[in-house]
Design an enzyme around this catalytic site. Structure first.
Site, PDB file in Angstrom:
ATOM      1  CG  ASP A 105      -1.679   0.790   1.295  1.00 23.98           C
ATOM      2  OD1 ASP A 105      -1.911   1.670  -0.038  1.00 23.98           O
ATOM      3  OD2 ASP A 105      -2.906   1.375   2.192  1.00 23.98           O
ATOM      4  CB  SER A 106       0.728   4.878  -1.528  1.00 28.62           C
ATOM      5  OG  SER A 106      -0.387   4.778  -1.216  1.00 28.62           O
ATOM      6  N   GLY A 107       0.824   3.943   2.037  1.00 33.91           N
ATOM      7  CA  GLY A 107       0.564   5.038   2.393  1.00 33.91           C
ATOM      8  C   GLY A 107      -0.574   6.293   2.552  1.00 33.91           C
ATOM      9  N   GLY A 108      -1.093   6.137   1.693  1.00 29.42           N
ATOM     10  CA  GLY A 108      -2.106   7.514   1.917  1.00 29.42           C
ATOM     11  C   GLY A 108      -3.257   7.098   2.847  1.00 29.42           C
ATOM     12  CG  PHE A 109      -6.273   3.979   4.874  1.00 29.95           C
ATOM     13  CD1 PHE A 109      -7.755   4.186   4.568  1.00 29.95           C
ATOM     14  CD2 PHE A 109      -5.599   3.599   6.015  1.00 29.95           C
ATOM     15  CE1 PHE A 109      -8.463   4.145   5.756  1.00 29.95           C
ATOM     16  CE2 PHE A 109      -7.057   3.283   7.004  1.00 29.95           C
ATOM     17  CZ  PHE A 109      -8.119   3.554   7.040  1.00 29.95           C
TER      18      PHE A 109
ATOM     19  CG  ASP B 176      -5.030   6.986  -2.805  1.00 24.82           C
ATOM     20  OD1 ASP B 176      -3.963   6.844  -1.446  1.00 24.82           O
ATOM     21  OD2 ASP B 176      -6.088   6.551  -2.634  1.00 24.82           O
TER      22      ASP B 176
ATOM     23  N   GLY C 164     -11.157   4.511  -0.806  1.00 24.87           N
ATOM     24  CA  GLY C 164     -11.937   4.832   0.110  1.00 24.87           C
ATOM     25  C   GLY C 164     -13.179   5.123   0.488  1.00 24.87           C
TER      26      GLY C 164
ATOM     27  CG  ASP D 142      -6.332  -4.951   2.169  1.00 26.65           C
ATOM     28  OD1 ASP D 142      -6.115  -4.552   2.788  1.00 26.65           O
ATOM     29  OD2 ASP D 142      -6.706  -4.580   1.085  1.00 26.65           O
TER      30      ASP D 142
ATOM     31  CB  CYS E 158     -13.349 -25.464   8.642  1.00 29.36           C
ATOM     32  SG  CYS E 158     -11.185 -24.193   8.919  1.00 29.36           S
TER      33      CYS E 158
ATOM     34  CB  CYS F 186     -10.850 -26.487  12.060  1.00 31.45           C
ATOM     35  SG  CYS F 186     -12.414 -24.905  12.630  1.00 31.45           S
TER      36      CYS F 186
ATOM     37  CG  HIS G 165     -11.122 -20.532  12.297  1.00 28.09           C
ATOM     38  ND1 HIS G 165     -11.068 -21.591  11.454  1.00 28.09           N
ATOM     39  CD2 HIS G 165     -11.372 -19.248  12.030  1.00 28.09           C
ATOM     40  CE1 HIS G 165     -12.785 -21.215  11.034  1.00 28.09           C
ATOM     41  NE2 HIS G 165     -12.608 -19.859  11.334  1.00 28.09           N
TER      42      HIS G 165
END
Length: 374
Positions: free
Chosen positions: A95-99, A149, A219, A269, A307, A312, A338
């Site tokens: 990820d670019s770091g924008g968030f 962004d 966003g 993700d 599962c 499990c 899990h």
């Protein structure tokens, strides 16, 4: 020549859902896919062997913001890049770091070519923009690089969302300039525009004109009601370029993933499965389980009967509750195993349904059961 190739293996004839394959320098990724989040060069409590052998993850995430602050991109590059540094030989998306910069709120100042902020670790002033983000991600050596962004806040007025989106589009063009098409790293552009369909479509058109290797939708999952989140994906679905992978960032719950696939999304993700695991919340086809609840005190059954994960196959709800209540480290590890296995296997089940041509039936049955409507 691009480092990414994408092919569609199957499509649902009634809508936008599809199964595909993304080929990257460190391997192929079958889509739809869930990508476990390894923010600081680790998926918390798990080893790379856990991720490959039990969870069967084909791609994981790292984060520019956190890794640039600690241990620093120069050190990661010196250690041979992120793959070698964390002993992971499959694809990585960064990820670019924008968030993360957006989440700092008042601690950041947006400028024409990036954002100035203070480190949450030591308070030092840092500047991060398209040029810096591309340089850091180049040093990290990830297979997929995200454009830098500005994540539009929620709620936002039309004017605020438009100004934010236009800034992100200018930064997107700068990112492509700083990281041209090459044979080692693919660059994804990010669609913004808040909760305004016309801005989202305008943003997608701008991103499509820049010739990114993939299209991401940012966003979302920033506090808006689910109905609004799905409405934005609905607005974009008919316009998404079919020859590129589609990635919705930071989403979400298991039913969000199935709804996203139905709207043409290939990649997901979210920190939810790993973070919730550490807080004692476990995911199943019948919804969430709170392992802290007293009803699990003497329950000999696994988290989910069908599962096949390590947790499990070997441990009861009673034991998992005991570990959590005793604050044992193993609790986080087994719960995370899990939840991430469940998420990744859910994507495998969705792929199978798409390839076998029974996606609508799989989608409807899953959503009804998960939401308790069956």
């Amino acid at each position: 020549m691009s480092s990414l190739s994408f092919e569609i293996l199957a499509k649902d004839e009634t809508g936008y859902a599809r199964a595909g394959r993304v080929q990257l320098p460190h391997g192929s990724v079958e889509t739809p896919v869930f990508m476990p989040v390894g923010t600081q060069a680790t998926v918390k409590s798990l080893t790379p062997a856990d991720l490959t052998d039990d969870i069967e993850a084909s791609i994981i995430l790292g984060n520019t913001y956190h890794l640039m602050l600690r241990p620093g991109a120069d050190l990661v590059e010196k250690m041979g890049g992120l793959h070698k540094f964390m002993a992971w030989d499959r694809p990585i998306l960064t990820d670019s770091g924008g968030f993360q910069v957006w989440s700092l709120g008042e601690l950041r100042k947006i400028e024409a070519h990036g954002v100035r902020f203070r480190s949450h670790i030591d308070g030092r002033e840092v500047f991060l923009g398209p040029k810096e983000s591309m340089d850091i991600q180049r040093k990290l050596g990830s297979d997929i690089v995200m454009a830098f962004d500005e994540c539009t806040p929620y709620p936002a007025t039309y004017e605020e969302a438009n100004d934010s989106m236009q800034l992100s589009m200018r930064w997107a063009a700068e990112c492509r300039e700083y990281l041209p098409v090459n044979e080692t790293q693919a660059l994804f552009g990010i669609v913004q525009g808040g909760m305004y369909p016309e801005l989202r479509i305008e943003s997608l058109q701008a991103i499509s004109e820049i010739d990114f290797e993939g299209i991401a939708i940012g966003g979302l999952s920033v506090g808006e009601p689910k109905e609004e989140m799905m409405a934005m994906m609905d607005a974009l679905a008919p316009h998404l370029p079919q020859d590129k992978p589609h990635y919705v960032m930071g989403v979400g719950t298991p039913d969000d993933l199935i709804e996203g696939i139905d709207r043409g999304i290939d990649m997901f993700d979210c920190v939810m499965p790993s973070r919730n695991a550490r807080n004692g919340t476990l995911f199943t086809d019948d919804g969430k389980i709170n392992i802290k609840n007293l009803k699990h005190f003497d329950d000999a059954s696994p988290i989910m009967e069908s599962c096949n994960c390590y947790t499990c196959k070997n441990f009861s709800r009673a034991y998992l509750r005991h570990l959590y209540m005793a604050k044992e480290i193993l609790s986080s590890r087994l719960n995370t195993l899990h939840n991430l296995h469940y998420y990744c296997h859910l994507m495998s089940r969705a792929r199978t349904a798409l390839i076998e041509g029974n996606w609508p039936e799989f989608r409807d049955k899953f959503l009804q059961r998960y939401r308790g409507e069956a």
